[in-house]
Design an enzyme around this catalytic site. Structure first.
Site, PDB file in Angstrom:
ATOM      1  N   GLU A   1      82.104 114.944  77.388  1.00  0.00           N
ATOM      2  CA  GLU A   1      82.696 114.678  76.075  1.00  0.00           C
ATOM      3  C   GLU A   1      81.594 114.576  75.028  1.00  0.00           C
ATOM      4  OE1 GLU A   1      86.182 111.801  75.060  1.00  0.00           O
ATOM      5  OE2 GLU A   1      84.338 110.693  74.632  1.00  0.00           O
TER       6      GLU A   1
ATOM      7  N   ILE B   1      79.565  98.168  67.323  1.00  0.00           N
ATOM      8  CA  ILE B   1      80.001  96.776  67.223  1.00  0.00           C
ATOM      9  C   ILE B   1      81.357  96.604  67.932  1.00  0.00           C
ATOM     10  CG2 ILE B   1      80.619  94.903  65.629  1.00  0.00           C
ATOM     11  CD1 ILE B   1      77.706  95.672  65.346  1.00  0.00           C
TER      12      ILE B   1
END
Lengths: 208, 208, 208, 208
Positions: free
Chosen positions: D140, D154
């Site tokens: 991917e 994050i």
């Protein structure tokens, strides 16, 4: 010069890819806890000054340089033992027609050069995907033992210092050291065989 | 094991720093177009299993391991010619008391081991700044020619296979190959001298 | 130019060493399964043309360049959150007087530049062991968040394109994007606090 | 586990090759003094524990894992501006059927996830030459801006901490920060346009 900088971009890319690919073979054997016939891999793109010098020496027209100078991109594969050279050769042949195409081979192991030089060369064609499309380039793979490589490195420095016009007495010295390197490879090969034979003996005993 | 993983962190850091530092010396000579006595540099941290094995073999108490096993961090500097080993030694001595401290030296060049092993070892103390403060660790620097290194690599594999209990006939083979490696170094050294002598002769002529 | 190539050698060496040292801090935290205030590290030596340009701009005499231009060697440390910048600063202060010496600091976080630029700068003196002895050089460490770095990269390109003479309307655009970057950092910081608070709450509950 | 270690070898090799290939595109633009739509490239092979967890979550039978989990090998390409994402996409499409084959695409730029996640995904099939023959694997490629990447990093940490069960108030915070990241990208894009428009204006003037 400027123009050459651009011409060499796909060659640099090819060296980057081929180094990663041959180093991966070594990593693969290591991860499987198997003996790797590849000890280490280096690569380089010939400097522009050396390319032009070589073209002059062999009377190659500038527009034919990319077809006729086969070692603009050079990969070097170092092996511990002479036998390993042929195992590496098989690995290259197994990918012929896949990610590379073999053009021809030069066997300087069985036919060593007068200078004492020994190595196995495979000239390949390798497709590079650039930002401006695919380009097929020529590259030279040199397969050699650590001792052959040691000697070749020294000979290269000497050649460079004497600008390919090495005095006779130094030529002789180089030949003598080539013989010493060859003897070292022969001694090493005997150990390899003994180690492998000893192991086979051990396995035979264990199975009876 | 878990605990060892943390103990080894500063050793890994030291190897990272020392490799960069000795490779920089080679790069410096190259950038100045001068001959580099360093051909290449490798480094490794000993595996936990090997550390524990060595401690057992020499009866070292676990709490003394970091003081008594001097090669947990190991740096290897390879040279083209035997003479270069002493030039590298001078470079290390020049930084004694600066970024490292020399503890002691072992000269296996003039006093080769019975096995045929040759190399120059320097044990140093090296300060590492970790996230939890400074730590002083011991490290071993091995300086050797390419031929010495080639032989030592093979001997290491053989030792590993026979678990340090090498059969007599293979010991003999290893000694013979050590001699072949030594002869190669001697032949190479003669070329170095001739090349340098030839250059000096040339400069003498040019200046008269 | 030739001469500059040699002058810059110890600066390149310093960058190599400092990159390895600050990357090691990140690796150390990771190996201990702890949060690292360092996300990634880059470094570069200023190009000769930029050094000479800067000297001209500030009227620095060529013989004073090494003392007066403090960012010939530049290290950049990127953090996820603004708070991390001060943790990195503590890590640098902890090694002051050991492998580096802090010369002075510039706080462009609390005192952002008119352009919108934000970062914390620490100027250090760093000793390099070269093949010709020790040399003390100046280096600039820039500590910033990912968002500050993103903005600074864009501003640098724009400055480069307009040769430091940016049209007013683009200056305004840059300021607006600096504000957007700042808002992003503020939003992120709130998440960090919430995550940490949530964890503390969880621990409090567990202990009662 | 042992078995998985061997299964993952060609995935690690693919990541090594793909990283070199996409980094080469950036290097190529740089050498030609042209703007590179690629800012930097990272890659990783999914950890065995994460693979098995994902298989359980989606009810994938162990023997179908390699066909059904498409991100065992993951490449991430970071761009400065949103527009660059589509230029990178064109570069990937140009090599479709050459060294890789596109399987399908997922556009999370125009269709952002509920969480706030934005990125463009391309699933490819990639042939790896191993020591035991050719193997075709799935990989991917995620293409995103620096701000999208910052946010995604994050969010990944937060997800990891809350084991994919993020409290509502933190989900909201994440969404707000995703908006801040999006605004930053929009502001940046405006600068890009202004810079390019300014340049076009300049060229128009020069040609009249």
């Amino acid at each position: 010069m400027r123009q050459w900088k651009n011409i060499l971009i796909p060659y640099e890319q090819a060296i980057g890819e081929l180094k990663v690919k041959f180093k991966a073979i070594r990593a693969e054997y290591r991860k499987r806890n198997e003996y790797s016939p590849i000890e280490f891999v280096t690569g380089r793109v010939k400097r522009v000054s050396s390319i032009i010098e070589k073209a002059k020496k062999y009377g190659i027209d500038e527009k034919n340089i990319e077809q006729e100078i086969e070692d603009i991109a050079g990969i070097r594969i170092m092996c511990q033992f002479e036998d390993d050279i042929y195992r590496v050769l098989e690995l290259i042949k197994a990918r012929d027609g896949k990610d590379l195409t073999i053009v021809y081979e030069k066997d300087y192991i069985n036919n060593q050069k007068d200078s004492g030089y020994r190595s196995y060369h495979v000239i390949i064609r390798y497709p590079v995907q650039t930002a401006y499309g695919e380009k097929n380039i020529l590259a030279e793979i040199q397969i050699r033992t650590l001792a052959m490589n040691f000697w070749a490195t020294i000979e290269h420095s000497v050649n460079y210092k004497y600008k390919n016009d090495i005095p006779e007495n130094i030529k002789l010295r180089l030949k003598k050291s080539a013989e010493a390197a060859h003897r070292l490879d022969e001694e090493m090969l005997k150990i390899r065989d003994e180690v492998i034979n000893a192991q086979k003996l051990f396995e035979l005993k264990s199975n009876t």
